[in-house]
Design a protein around this motif. Sequence first.
Motif, short mmCIF file in Angstrom:
data_model
loop_
_atom_site.label_atom_id
_atom_site.label_comp_id
_atom_site.label_asym_id
_atom_site.label_seq_id
_atom_site.Cartn_x
_atom_site.Cartn_y
_atom_site.Cartn_z
N PRO A 18 5.64 -7.93 1.93
CA PRO A 18 5.52 -7.43 0.60
C PRO A 18 5.84 -6.16 0.49
CG PRO A 18 3.61 -8.82 0.53
CD PRO A 18 4.24 -8.66 2.22
N ALA A 19 6.68 -5.45 -0.47
CA ALA A 19 7.02 -4.22 -0.71
C ALA A 19 5.75 -3.26 -1.23
CB ALA A 19 8.14 -4.05 -1.66
N GLY A 20 5.72 -2.02 -0.76
CA GLY A 20 4.77 -1.05 -1.38
C GLY A 20 3.43 -1.05 -0.82
N VAL A 21 3.47 -1.71 0.49
CA VAL A 21 2.30 -1.56 1.15
C VAL A 21 2.19 -0.28 2.19
CG1 VAL A 21 0.49 -2.86 2.71
CG2 VAL A 21 2.21 -4.13 1.16
N GLN A 39 -6.31 -4.06 2.71
CA GLN A 39 -6.33 -3.60 1.11
C GLN A 39 -6.46 -4.71 0.14
OE1 GLN A 39 -2.30 -1.83 1.03
NE2 GLN A 39 -2.65 -0.92 3.22
N LEU A 40 -6.57 -6.07 0.59
CA LEU A 40 -7.09 -7.06 -0.14
C LEU A 40 -8.52 -7.61 -0.19
CD1 LEU A 40 -3.79 -9.46 0.34
CD2 LEU A 40 -4.45 -8.13 -1.87
N ALA A 63 -2.29 -4.86 5.81
CA ALA A 63 -2.18 -5.36 4.02
C ALA A 63 -3.31 -6.20 3.69
CB ALA A 63 -0.87 -6.39 4.20
N LEU A 105 10.20 0.42 6.50
CA LEU A 105 9.49 1.50 5.97
C LEU A 105 10.32 2.67 5.57
CD1 LEU A 105 7.30 0.34 8.70
CD2 LEU A 105 5.90 1.45 6.95
N TYR A 107 -1.56 -16.40 1.63
CA TYR A 107 -1.84 -15.55 0.53
C TYR A 107 -0.64 -15.57 -0.33
CZ TYR A 107 -2.93 -11.54 -2.59
OH TYR A 107 -3.12 -10.74 -3.56
N LEU A 108 0.66 -15.46 0.20
CA LEU A 108 1.77 -15.36 -0.37
C LEU A 108 2.20 -16.63 -1.13
CD1 LEU A 108 3.62 -12.79 1.88
CD2 LEU A 108 2.75 -12.27 -0.20
N LYS A 151 5.55 3.73 3.41
CA LYS A 151 5.41 2.18 2.52
C LYS A 151 6.20 1.12 3.01
CE LYS A 151 3.29 3.64 -1.81
NZ LYS A 151 3.42 3.90 -3.12
N THR A 152 5.99 -0.11 2.80
CA THR A 152 7.01 -1.19 3.24
C THR A 152 7.84 -1.35 2.20
OG1 THR A 152 5.30 -2.54 2.06
CG2 THR A 152 5.47 -2.55 4.56
N LEU A 153 9.04 -1.74 2.58
CA LEU A 153 10.30 -1.82 1.47
C LEU A 153 10.39 -3.35 1.17
CD1 LEU A 153 13.03 0.64 3.30
CD2 LEU A 153 12.12 0.97 1.16
N GLY A 154 9.78 -3.93 1.95
CA GLY A 154 10.27 -5.67 1.34
C GLY A 154 11.51 -6.16 2.19
#
Lengths: 334, 334, 334, 334
Positions: free
Chosen positions: B29-32, B145-146, B142, B69, B326-327, B73-76
């Motif tokens: 996922p993006a934004g991580v 963070q969850l 990731a 990245l 999860y996804l 952050k990850t870009l997706g």
Amino acid sequence: MNSFGKILTLTTFGESHGAAIGGVLDGMPAGVLIDLDALQRFVERRRSGQAVGSSARDEEDRVELLSGLYLGKTLGTPIGFLVRNTNAHSADYDEIAQCYRPNHADYTWQTKYGIRDPRGGGRASARETVARVVAGGIAIQALNQLGITIESQVSQVGPYLPPDEMERAILKAASEGDTLGGIISCAIKGVPAGLGEPIFGKLHAQLAAAMMSIPSVHGFEYGDGFEMSTKRGSEVTDLFEKRDDGTIGTVTNHSGGIQGGITNGEDITMRIAFKPVPTLMREVPTVDLEGKPTTLHSRGRHDVCVLSRALPIVEAMAALVILDNYLIKKTNVL
Amino acid sequence: MNSFGKILTLTTFGESHGAAIGGVLDGMPAGVLIDLDALQRFVERRRSGQAVGSSARDEEDRVELLSGLYLGKTLGTPIGFLVRNTNAHSADYDEIAQCYRPNHADYTWQTKYGIRDPRGGGRASARETVARVVAGGIAIQALNQLGITIESQVSQVGPYLPPDEMERAILKAASEGDTLGGIISCAIKGVPAGLGEPIFGKLHAQLAAAMMSIPSVHGFEYGDGFEMSTKRGSEVTDLFEKRDDGTIGTVTNHSGGIQGGITNGEDITMRIAFKPVPTLMREVPTVDLEGKPTTLHSRGRHDVCVLSRALPIVEAMAALVILDNYLIKKTNVL
Amino acid sequence: MNSFGKILTLTTFGESHGAAIGGVLDGMPAGVLIDLDALQRFVERRRSGQAVGSSARDEEDRVELLSGLYLGKTLGTPIGFLVRNTNAHSADYDEIAQCYRPNHADYTWQTKYGIRDPRGGGRASARETVARVVAGGIAIQALNQLGITIESQVSQVGPYLPPDEMERAILKAASEGDTLGGIISCAIKGVPAGLGEPIFGKLHAQLAAAMMSIPSVHGFEYGDGFEMSTKRGSEVTDLFEKRDDGTIGTVTNHSGGIQGGITNGEDITMRIAFKPVPTLMREVPTVDLEGKPTTLHSRGRHDVCVLSRALPIVEAMAALVILDNYLIKKTNVL
Amino acid sequence: MNSFGKILTLTTFGESHGAAIGGVLDGMPAGVLIDLDALQRFVERRRSGQAVGSSARDEEDRVELLSGLYLGKTLGTPIGFLVRNTNAHSADYDEIAQCYRPNHADYTWQTKYGIRDPRGGGRASARETVARVVAGGIAIQALNQLGITIESQVSQVGPYLPPDEMERAILKAASEGDTLGGIISCAIKGVPAGLGEPIFGKLHAQLAAAMMSIPSVHGFEYGDGFEMSTKRGSEVTDLFEKRDDGTIGTVTNHSGGIQGGITNGEDITMRIAFKPVPTLMREVPTVDLEGKPTTLHSRGRHDVCVLSRALPIVEAMAALVILDNYLIKKTNVL
């Protein structure tokens, strides 16, 4: 996510008390003779009522092949099939719609989808495995034509190994409204060397996924398995030898026919652990949909021990994996 | 066939003595936010030389992230990465090109492809797992963070359970040119209920495939596993209870956090059995490429017991499975 | 989602101004001789600066193969590769981070991921295609060894068909800060009959997906294509004939070598329509990230017309599809 | 290879004159209300006999849903379905088993599989598309609940654009035993921005694969398509504007609602070119199975022009693509 396999793929559908259980077996090579009577007999092995401890639900489980065959041979097109649900007593299950049965999938299913078909466990019922047995039964016929055979047996029920003790344990558990698990052993013979994909698709990883996807399975091992982890390397080395026919084989088979994820031509051996049937024929404390304490007294028709019925399921899943990898191997060279 | 996962997929490449081991982690996922130092430290845990019985190969294993990245952050987009092979002594392996090592993949690989890279076992070397650890290390960040954490430990070496006995057994085996296997236990905590796909994609089936794909693994079980198959149903029923926070949980956890293939919110527990390292530091009889008897005396750098090095691999593979599911769960409703 | 193909799969990664563009070509059969010089030359065809209207960015585009080959032959293992980004002037792109360029992916990308790498378009840049050309170049070498060849040419630039008019149109557009699109024709020769999967995997559907995935492509047709839809059935019937060598062929080839999604042994023909390059070398009105009107004056290095650079991309994608289907066909019979 | 889609997958089966055509729609989100009458009506649109030039075969095409629904809502489980083949006159097709029909799949199919079901073209018959319409009809209902609609129309028959001329052309072709092709236009409205995967899974590449997999399709374009390749960049720039509701949109829509493979919120527009029906109602020269010249005079029931019957097929395939990508988008962020 209801599909299995890479080249040879099985997609299944169906709820326990819906119209039918069925599936599509895609990627079957063309030109394979299919014996429909033998297929029906294979599916019958999974039916209830054939062994001590099996439930009395008398489904007919008649296989309807809808496509993919012409004049007795596979066409290379997908084989659609179904088995009608003819003898379902939904009324038996009214009570369980109002609570979550322990060790069942009621609660997890509800959490995942926000909706479930409570009749007979819906799609979470082991009845879905009839589709696996139909597809695997077709795969077995193809494998047999290649000289590959699959054999399985119940090697343990509860803690008991001798057959007469297994049977006695089942009768005793039944009389007490209790249930039993056990272990199935399976051997695949005549497999050529070179099947399996080295990294994520190791043959034993594929077999593990296949077996662990069978309802109630809690453990898988191949070759000497967990026992092998207690040994020293020198105790479990499968030394090579040249055989009279000029081929290379191993003197022992601790590795269970697979090395580095790829078959070596020896028998593939594995053991699959089943938990006890979760439905007890006695009053069990549980919670209702809001979490309030309640009790549940299952009636319906339930197995005390599913091991004997699971044999064709194990064989079917093994066959799907082996035939798929047999086809994949064809693409390893130009 | 060198890919793993459905939405979050890892594709790896690399031979032990080639230029590099690497991979592509797609579907992140993006934004991580990714902590590169923490990632490097996680990868270091897999390196040799950190525990009794580990081999002395002193690779640097520096992770190079090549894409995916931007500003931390990850870009997706796919995360391409590699780890250079810097310290490979190919000369050590000249002898093994001329024979098949027992319990290794030399013979099966040659049979499958008709060609192999004999240097250090080529792609069949456990060195490929460094790519899994890089990708899994990103997934773990990731998951953390969850609120999901993964813990693993060596719970058995050979037949020994207490740590001091494990250590002593390793030293003794090493002194005798022998090797040991063992068992790793792993727990995944904080997993929400509802992960896993009910039929072929049961969460434990996916975990089994993930763990069985790790080199040397011969067995997998979750919850009470093989032990559970020796019990009666009434002995392993995980009764429901309503907790103070209003949620529904189970009093016991024989089921290992998964029921019907779907998580129930309890800890996921599993055990993974590793066979002893196949390479013995002593003379071993074997056959050459034509099947003629010969002997092999491995030198090179080899582990006596890989269990401590395998811990981050187990955690990495677990993380890839959990994040993928999860996804997938996000798509269960419109 | 950054992967392509079924048995032969390409997974790519990389942003335009990140460390590298790269990929993993998995499923390449073992034992195929690869000529690395020929591969490098094929990749050079895609480079800028070789034809009228191409941009001046002078990347070296040196291919680094990281795995999957040994002594010049494929191992059957994944071929990891990368091309470093050596000559990127990120400063050129500062302006475009603050607005959305018309007909580019800036806005859609931001909407999808909530984050993007604005440097050179990030992963949305056509620079990603270098990975396709590397992988496709390897596939072409395998196909050539099977007697299959792929040829492509620019058959139209803007509305112009004769080469000298095409060239003149490009120079004129360039002088006016404008851009042009056009059409590429491609023929695949020597393909055996029987490739392609009949329903969703029709060979022309796979080719369409491959070609439409190339940046700027807005249309695809095979055989007589759109023209064919204006004709009567009697005008486009490809009648069969028996040839001198005993094989069956067709007298005409309106069908473009594919009937029912499966090759018939005739040449596969197709045409691919490219839109004009979206980046104009003049002031263009647009909006900033909040939607407020602004203007954009692109500098950087940009093509006036990409058609000549796209030829190896078209050939590469065609090769990946054909080789994949060649391998799939091997699994059609037992 | 008889499956389509990534999260939402459709697997189909069935021969034209076998027992049934059917499929499994897997990955449908749980909790979606399905109107079975509306679904049946949608499937009826594909039936023959409703428009000028359509064949007279009077199948009932009654949809049987076998699983995946409970009390009118989707369960999140696979939806198995079938349509029985009730009105097949196999005798009509005896002649064609002995020769290869030009522009049909008889020859390619025989070459691929070494066996084929000649009755009505077997699985190569366009009758397979009924399964697509059933599945797509379900997807359309889910999309409608999200505010997304799909509209298609016949925009050209042969070279004719005005409806009355199209109709006259069909009647004339029919009277001469000839056939016609044409073009279908399709628009998808209400699609949120951000759908589609940037590299190989560009939304228009997925749509192209979907449309090109429909029998008889020879060309695909989106937005201004082939016409766009004849223009200058400055002529087809879709300038951005801020709209009254605060959102960003484009003033024109040459791009057809997709930029960089991802939707921008404008209408998706595309055009699909169908070749003329290959079966002529007149004597046609061809070859028999050995390649010897013969003639064929088709009788049976055949369309003169399939365009009007293809409309729901186009809409169904579009719906499957859009809903799949709607679900995939959910996984773009944690």
